[in-house]
Design an enzyme around this catalytic site. Structure first.
Site, PDB file in Angstrom:
ATOM      1  N   HIS A  89       5.204   4.550   8.534  1.00  0.00           N
ATOM      2  CA  HIS A  89       3.842   4.405   9.067  1.00  0.00           C
ATOM      3  C   HIS A  89       3.905   4.172  10.569  1.00  0.00           C
ATOM      4  O   HIS A  89       4.846   3.558  11.074  1.00  0.00           O
ATOM      5  CB  HIS A  89       3.053   3.296   8.358  1.00  0.00           C
ATOM      6  CG  HIS A  89       3.593   1.906   8.501  1.00  0.00           C
ATOM      7  ND1 HIS A  89       3.274   1.082   9.560  1.00  0.00           N
ATOM      8  CD2 HIS A  89       4.430   1.182   7.707  1.00  0.00           C
ATOM      9  CE1 HIS A  89       3.879  -0.090   9.410  1.00  0.00           C
ATOM     10  NE2 HIS A  89       4.601  -0.059   8.302  1.00  0.00           N
ATOM     11  N   ASP A  91       1.200   2.835  12.404  1.00  0.00           N
ATOM     12  CA  ASP A  91       0.369   1.723  12.872  1.00  0.00           C
ATOM     13  C   ASP A  91       1.201   0.444  12.897  1.00  0.00           C
ATOM     14  O   ASP A  91       2.267   0.363  12.277  1.00  0.00           O
ATOM     15  CB  ASP A  91      -0.867   1.542  11.979  1.00  0.00           C
ATOM     16  CG  ASP A  91      -0.502   1.105  10.571  1.00  0.00           C
ATOM     17  OD1 ASP A  91       0.299   1.806   9.922  1.00  0.00           O
ATOM     18  OD2 ASP A  91      -1.001   0.059  10.108  1.00  0.00           O
ATOM     19  N   ASP A 122       9.005  -2.390  12.766  1.00  0.00           N
ATOM     20  CA  ASP A 122       8.038  -2.194  11.676  1.00  0.00           C
ATOM     21  C   ASP A 122       6.810  -1.449  12.182  1.00  0.00           C
ATOM     22  O   ASP A 122       5.884  -2.076  12.704  1.00  0.00           O
ATOM     23  CB  ASP A 122       7.640  -3.561  11.110  1.00  0.00           C
ATOM     24  CG  ASP A 122       6.707  -3.460   9.919  1.00  0.00           C
ATOM     25  OD1 ASP A 122       6.611  -2.375   9.313  1.00  0.00           O
ATOM     26  OD2 ASP A 122       6.070  -4.478   9.609  1.00  0.00           O
ATOM     27  N   GLU A 153      -1.214   1.233   7.345  1.00  0.00           N
ATOM     28  CA  GLU A 153      -0.506   0.468   6.319  1.00  0.00           C
ATOM     29  C   GLU A 153      -0.631  -1.031   6.530  1.00  0.00           C
ATOM     30  O   GLU A 153      -0.775  -1.799   5.571  1.00  0.00           O
ATOM     31  CB  GLU A 153       0.975   0.867   6.312  1.00  0.00           C
ATOM     32  CG  GLU A 153       1.764   0.346   5.114  1.00  0.00           C
ATOM     33  CD  GLU A 153       2.369  -1.044   5.336  1.00  0.00           C
ATOM     34  OE1 GLU A 153       2.817  -1.646   4.356  1.00  0.00           O
ATOM     35  OE2 GLU A 153       2.386  -1.513   6.493  1.00  0.00           O
ATOM     36  N   GLU A 154      -0.580  -1.476   7.780  1.00  0.00           N
ATOM     37  CA  GLU A 154      -0.513  -2.907   8.045  1.00  0.00           C
ATOM     38  C   GLU A 154      -1.792  -3.636   7.648  1.00  0.00           C
ATOM     39  O   GLU A 154      -1.744  -4.798   7.234  1.00  0.00           O
ATOM     40  CB  GLU A 154      -0.217  -3.161   9.526  1.00  0.00           C
ATOM     41  CG  GLU A 154       1.161  -2.719   9.981  1.00  0.00           C
ATOM     42  CD  GLU A 154       2.281  -3.560   9.385  1.00  0.00           C
ATOM     43  OE1 GLU A 154       2.008  -4.450   8.556  1.00  0.00           O
ATOM     44  OE2 GLU A 154       3.441  -3.320   9.747  1.00  0.00           O
ATOM     45  N   GLU A 158      -6.067   0.032  -0.210  1.00  0.00           N
ATOM     46  CA  GLU A 158      -5.398   1.191  -0.800  1.00  0.00           C
ATOM     47  C   GLU A 158      -6.175   2.463  -0.485  1.00  0.00           C
ATOM     48  O   GLU A 158      -6.929   2.982  -1.287  1.00  0.00           O
ATOM     49  CB  GLU A 158      -5.222   0.963  -2.300  1.00  0.00           C
ATOM     50  CG  GLU A 158      -4.335  -0.246  -2.575  1.00  0.00           C
ATOM     51  CD  GLU A 158      -4.082  -0.490  -4.048  1.00  0.00           C
ATOM     52  OE1 GLU A 158      -4.728   0.174  -4.875  1.00  0.00           O
ATOM     53  OE2 GLU A 158      -3.241  -1.341  -4.354  1.00  0.00           O
TER      54      GLU A 158
END
Length: 449
Positions: A89, A91, A122, A153-154, A158
């Site tokens: 990801h 973001d 990350d 994602e962070e 969903e």
């Protein structure tokens, strides 16, 4: 290509990979509400360009309802070869207080072989490890390649998961590499075989119509902030174990970190005890955890002598792989209502959920990865768990039950992800990209036998 040729190709491409990582980390792609959206779209555009440069013939951004775009790339499989899906990801978490950083969070800075910056580990390291591994093949991939790079994602929620459920053929693969985890220690290879799920919510307590003078009314008027503090404190006993009924302690079937290593990685101060019961692996990877991640209340600098009419907190719950995040959040909220003092009004909002993951014993893909990591690191990888959550993984398990899902990456326990001074060891990035490239080659050879 021989394994040594692949390793050499990755090593030769590292200067470009580090420069690409710098460019990506310099973009403050925080996909949280209230942050500028333009940098998130800029990170998506750069990710698209990087995947195209890695030799993928088809690369595009894919709209995701209610979220930022995912970046998708694809290369067809040679005859008889399997297909591998690569995930990461682009973001990042908010930077937090800049004063706590040694270097500006979005000005990537190289210090002693480590690149400092928000998202360096990350998970922009995951994006670059994929790019570096793919570049080693110069467009002639031994397996079919699919890449999906997520854009939110962070913040959880969903969203990409719903897209996957509606478009399963787009991401269907024989093996899936999730580059959003890492090793406990530098140079000590590990494959993450379990993930805790998560739930989060905001609790608000109200007791008065408005604040009142603490001298005139204090001692009788119910203080909402004091009520909230009592409620949050009631979630754990004096040992740090969870008091909420129905959330038992679990057991992890494997080895975990030593206490001294954990204390060093977490930065626990001398004389301060660890909390909870059971082994560290049990507590980190197989049990529930409740953390208060934020409180809305008057700051010390702006405090006035008043009884507070309301207070809010953000609470995150980590859930063992077999647990149900929604039922867990409901149990915690019910408990907070039960322990609320003085009849204060309690409400909950902004719930988000992500389910956990427990890997199977492993098949041809895991065997190929073991050999690849042994070559790249000089030792066989260990199985470890992760206390964090990757919501997409459980959706991939449901949609593609026959696919092997492999979680590894360039992060390590000292990378300070989600914290000030996040950093990535560049030698670990090289080893991770080498292992991934070797895996693609070995997996193809295994499948074609």
């Amino acid at each position: 290509m021989t394994p040594d040729q692949i390793e050499g190709a990755v090593a030769a491409g590292m200067p470009q990979a580090v420069e690409d990582l710098r460019r990506l980390v310099a973009i403050p792609s925080v996909a949280f509400p209230g942050h500028p959206e333009e940098p998130v779209y800029a990170a998506a555009a750069l990710t698209e360009a990087l995947l195209r440069d890695a030799g993928l013939p088809e690369v595009r951004q894919i709209p995701v309802e209610g979220s930022f775009p995912a970046v998708y790339g694809e290369a067809p499989a040679p005859p008889g070869a399997p297909t591998v899906l690569l995930y990461a990801h682009y973001d990042v978490q908010p930077a937090g207080d800049p004063a706590l950083w040694k270097t500006p969070p979005f000005d990537p800075t190289l210090i002693d072989g480590e690149l400092y910056g928000r998202g360096a580990a990350d998970d922009k390291s995951g994006v670059i490890s994929h790019v570096a591994a793919l570049r080693a093949f110069e467009g002639r991939f031994p397996v079919g390649i699919k890449v999906i790079i997520e854009g939110q994602e962070e913040y959880a929620g969903e969203r990409l998961e719903a897209f996957v459920e509606r478009n399963p053929e787009l991401l269907r693969a024989d093996a899936i590499v999730v580059a959003d985890t890492g090793n406990q220690r530098l140079g000590d290879p590990a494959v993450t075989t379990s993930l805790r799920g998560m739930g989060a919510f905001t609790i608000e307590v109200r007791s008065l119509h408005e604040s009142v003078h603490s001298g005139q009314f204090g001692g009788v008027a119910p203080d909402a902030l004091a009520a909230l503090i009592r409620m949050l404190a009631a979630l754990h006993d004096d040992n740090g174990d969870i008091r909420v009924p129905g959330l038992p302690r679990g057991a992890f079937l494997g080895t975990g970190p030593l206490e001294e290593d954990f204390r060093a990685s977490a930065g626990v101060l001398d004389g301060v005890a660890l909390v909870g019961s059971g082994s560290i692996a049990d507590r980190l990877w197989a049990s529930y955890a409740i953390t208060v991640t934020g409180v809305d209340a008057p700051s010390v600098a702006h405090a006035i002598n008043a009884v507070q009419p309301g207070a809010r907190a953000r609470v995150t719950v980590r859930v063992p792989p077999a647990g149900d995040p929604r039922l867990t959040v409901q149990a915690v909220c019910d408990y907070l209502r039960q322990v609320a003092p003085w009849g204060v009004q309690v409400s909950f909002s902004d719930e988000i959920y992500g389910t956990g993951f427990l890997a199977d014993a492993g098949g041809r893909a895991r065997a190929a990865l073991n050999k690849a990591m042994e070559h790249a690191y000089g030792r066989t990888p260990r199985d470890i768990g992760a206390g964090g959550s990757i919501p997409l993984v459980s959706t991939l398990v449901k949609q593609f039950p026959a696919a092997e899902i492999l979680l590894f990456g360039a992060e390590d326990d000292n990378a300070s992800i989600h914290a000030p001074n996040e950093r990535l060891n560049l030698e670990e990035l090289r080893r991770t990209a080498t292992a991934e490239a070797l895996f693609l080659q070995r997996y193809a050879a295994t499948a074609l036998r």
